[in-house]
Design a protein around this motif. Structure first.
Motif, PDB file in Angstrom:
ATOM      1  N   ARG A   1       4.250  -1.328   5.757  1.00  0.00           N
ATOM      2  CA  ARG A   1       4.055  -0.910   4.366  1.00  0.00           C
ATOM      3  C   ARG A   1       5.328  -0.228   3.850  1.00  0.00           C
ATOM      4  O   ARG A   1       5.470   0.994   3.940  1.00  0.00           O
TER       5      ARG A   1
ATOM      6  N   GLN B   1      -6.522   2.897  -0.090  1.00  0.00           N
ATOM      7  CA  GLN B   1      -5.248   3.232   0.550  1.00  0.00           C
ATOM      8  C   GLN B   1      -5.235   4.637   1.135  1.00  0.00           C
ATOM      9  O   GLN B   1      -4.185   5.261   1.253  1.00  0.00           O
TER      10      GLN B   1
ATOM     11  N   GLU C   1       0.825  -1.210   0.000  1.00  0.00           N
ATOM     12  CA  GLU C   1       0.000   0.000   0.000  1.00  0.00           C
ATOM     13  C   GLU C   1       0.859   1.260   0.000  1.00  0.00           C
ATOM     14  O   GLU C   1       1.831   1.370   0.750  1.00  0.00           O
TER      15      GLU C   1
END
Length: 405
Positions: A314, A296, A288
């Motif tokens: 992430r 997102q 993401e």
């Protein structure tokens, strides 16, 4: 030249204090795995360096594999000669002649592990400098930032010469940061996230959701091929296929359209977390990037993360698309990622997904499906395989793949 050894320098491992030995041992194991196709090699892990004795193996082929091992700062192909200055002089001249260009500069840098050798470091530097200047008039001496540095190490078992320092992959040895699960789609971002996680020492397992007949066998093969592209950085990677068709159909039939993506991703995260628990993982990774697509946004991430307390990491969260594409091109996953095989993240995608899903509504809509039953059925159907760097899963030849791009 016929090199006899590759000298490997550790880089970041030098800062690890009491854990240094564990990091070196892990790097040694990862290097052994990466170079298992070269049976004649002898690899010795020292406190400050790794020594790879070639024993006749092709140095270029070995270095091509070595350049993908995380935890290595740089390495130098090296020639060992007897403790005889005439042999050192001849080898130094031959080595620099292979690299010389008009107007190039050089210096000699000598270290002595054996302080009883007949010449000290300054004498060796001066001797070799004079010999090289006479033999190769195109070269000039430059003590600060020369084009070529001839490194000479006097050891008890011989004298070692090198003139190249090649940058390694950097980072930390895979496995030193623990195990994590990567939620691997067929897109550009998640393979890059996996590469970056492995660079920080994470032992990754790929979790891929597929939904036949809505997603094709080629979509599944594409995900495996992407895994094979980044497998060289770890030696091999475990690939976990999760059947997701029934869950997506249930969500499609029972959940309001705007919340389809949110509920779907909550289920994916729940299942990945269960797999993490089964495989003793410490965290979940995904690709993401903040604000890149509807699911997102920070509000959407919060609504999805609501199902677990496991850390969700992430690696590309703050990167824009061009930055991610650049890394994807560097690690050779980009062309595969843009091949037009739909994955389960794109099927049933609503035209207007909620970018700011309400937490209470999300939880209430999720009650419309049998969360535990659907999860249990999906987990019971998972398949696990080991993906190696040399494996291929897409049948198209290169011309056909090019036509798809």
């Amino acid at each position: 030249m016929q090199y006899t050894e590759i000298m490997v320098r550790y880089g970041e491992l030098s800062t690890k204090g009491k854990n240094r030995r564990d990091f070196i041992n892990r790097l040694f194991g990862n290097t052994m795995k990466a170079l298992q196709a070269f049976p004649a090699l002898q690899i010795h892990a020292k406190r400050d360096r790794l020594h790879i004795i070639l024993n006749g193996e092709d140095s270029q082929a070995v270095m091509a594999k070595l350049g993908l091992v995380f935890g290595i700062q740089n390495y130098s192909p090296t020639i060992r000669v007897e403790r005889d200055m005439n042999a050192v002089r001849q080898t130094a001249i031959a080595m620099l002649k292979e690299q010389v260009q008009q107007g190039a500069t050089f210096k000699v840098n000598t270290r002595r592990a054996d302080h009883n050798f007949e010449m000290d470091t300054n004498e060796i530097n001066a001797d070799l400098g004079d010999i090289i200047l006479n033999a190769i008039p195109e070269l000039t001496v430059q003590m600060h930032k020369p084009d070529i540095t001839l490194r000479v190490e006097v050891r008890l078992d011989g004298i070692y010469l090198s003139s190249q320092t090649i940058l390694g992959a950097g980072g930390l040895p895979v496995g030193t940061a623990g195990r994590g699960m990567l939620m691997l789609s067929g897109g550009i971002d998640s393979p890059v996230a996996g590469y970056l996680a492995m660079k920080r020492g994470v032992d990754l397992q790929m979790v891929h959701f597929f939904s036949p007949p809505y997603t094709s066998e080629k979509a599944l093969a594409k995900a495996k091929e992407l895994t094979a592209k980044i497998a060289p950085y770890a030696g091999s990677i475990q690939f976990i296929e999760v059947p997701f068709t029934k869950i997506q159909e249930e969500i499609k039939n029972k959940v309001p359209e705007g919340y389809l993506m949110t509920i779907q991703r909550r289920m994916m995260l729940r299942i990945t977390d269960k797999i993490r628990e089964m495989h003793h993982g410490l965290a979940i990774f995904n690709g993401e990037s903040l604000g890149q697509v509807a699911s997102q946004t920070m509000q959407s991430m919060a609504a999805i993360n609501d199902v677990t307390t496991t850390p969700i990491l992430r690696p590309v969260i703050s990167m824009d698309k061009n930055e991610i594409i650049k890394i994807a091109e560097d690690i050779d996953t980009f062309d595969l990622s843009v091949m037009p095989f739909e994955d389960c993240c794109t099927i049933f995608a609503p035209p207007a997904p909620k970018t700011h899903p309400n937490m209470e509504k999300t939880r209430n809509y999720e009650k419309l499906i049998d969360v535990e039953g659907l999860m249990a059925e999906s987990i019971a159907g998972i398949k696990t395989s080991e993906i190696r760097p040399d494996q291929h899963f897409l049948e198209q030849d290169q011309a056909e793949i090019a036509d798809l791009l």
